[in-house]
Scaffold this motif. Structure first.
Motif, PDB file in Angstrom:
ATOM      1  N   ALA A 165      48.864  74.659  15.044  1.00  0.00           N
ATOM      2  CA  ALA A 165      48.474  73.248  14.984  1.00  0.00           C
ATOM      3  C   ALA A 165      48.203  72.755  16.393  1.00  0.00           C
ATOM      4  CB  ALA A 165      49.587  72.430  14.338  1.00  0.00           C
ATOM      5  N   ALA A 167      48.379  70.919  19.794  1.00  0.00           N
ATOM      6  CA  ALA A 167      49.559  70.452  20.518  1.00  0.00           C
ATOM      7  C   ALA A 167      49.599  68.924  20.523  1.00  0.00           C
ATOM      8  CB  ALA A 167      49.522  70.973  21.946  1.00  0.00           C
ATOM      9  N   SER A 168      50.808  68.409  20.381  1.00  0.00           N
ATOM     10  CA  SER A 168      50.978  66.954  20.406  1.00  0.00           C
ATOM     11  C   SER A 168      51.072  66.480  21.852  1.00  0.00           C
ATOM     12  CB  SER A 168      52.231  66.565  19.631  1.00  0.00           C
ATOM     13  OG  SER A 168      53.363  67.137  20.259  1.00  0.00           O
ATOM     14  N   ALA A 169      51.172  65.219  22.024  1.00  0.00           N
ATOM     15  CA  ALA A 169      51.284  64.655  23.365  1.00  0.00           C
ATOM     16  C   ALA A 169      52.559  65.171  24.012  1.00  0.00           C
ATOM     17  CB  ALA A 169      51.303  63.126  23.277  1.00  0.00           C
ATOM     18  N   GLU A 171      56.083  65.563  25.655  1.00  0.00           N
ATOM     19  CA  GLU A 171      57.316  64.815  25.462  1.00  0.00           C
ATOM     20  C   GLU A 171      58.083  64.750  26.766  1.00  0.00           C
ATOM     21  OE1 GLU A 171      59.520  66.517  22.273  1.00  0.00           O
ATOM     22  OE2 GLU A 171      57.804  66.537  20.940  1.00  0.00           O
TER      23      GLU A 171
END
Length: 183
Positions: A165, A167-169, A171
């Motif tokens: 998936a 990558a998210s922002a 952290e």
């Protein structure tokens, strides 16, 4: 008075001379015609490579009407340029390699001014693959197995994993760095 290093008896002298001659005669039988010492040791022979390796493919790229610079880009710098024959470039190639037949090739390019008129000697050149095979002294083939996979081998390969998936922002704390240059 006799020197002490020579035996006094003539028979002993004769025996020593015969043993020495037999020993020297045996030295000539240690090497055979193919320069293998006692059938086990092969003396090192230096590889002598001189000139430009030219192949049919390279010479086919050279056409009458090309400039000297274009010919030099394709064939390389000539081995011989003669001040008395300024419109002639000689490309000579020789190789002597242990375990392979010695080779010598000659290609001559004739110019009028800066323009190529004709090239001679390109007919007898080997193709690139033929040249490599002629100097390859390996006893076994380098790639005995074909590089392509059979359909059965392709089916046996593992299935690659599904793409991950996005990558998210990031952290964690956000850091501000000072500028690299001072105003």
């Amino acid at each position: 008075m006799r020197p002490s290093c020579f035996p006094a008896r003539p028979a002993t002298r004769l025996a020593l001379v015969l043993i020495g001659l037999a020993g020297l005669g045996g030295c000539s039988t240690l090497q055979s015609s193919d320069n293998v010492l006692l059938g086990l040791i092969t003396p090192y022979r230096i590889e002598v490579v001189q000139g430009n390796v030219l192949t049919k493919e390279q010479v086919a790229l050279v056409q009458p009407g090309q400039s000297r610079a274009q010919v030099r880009d394709i064939l390389g710098s000539p081995l011989l340029t003669d001040a008395f024959h300024a419109d002639r470039w000689d490309y000579v190639f020789t190789i002597r390699r242990q375990g392979a037949e010695p080779q010598q090739r000659k290609v001559v390019a004739y110019f009028t001014g800066d323009t190529l008129q004709r090239i001679e000697g390109g007919e007898s050149l080997p193709a690139e693959r033929e040249f490599v095979n002629s100097i390859d002294t390996a006893k076994t083939p380098r790639n005995p197995k074909p590089l392509a996979l059979t359909p059965e081998e392709i089916k046996a390969l593992p299935v690659p994993p599904a793409p991950a998936a996005p990558a998210s922002a990031p952290e964690g704390p956000v850091r501000a760095y000072p500028p690299l240059e001072r105003s």
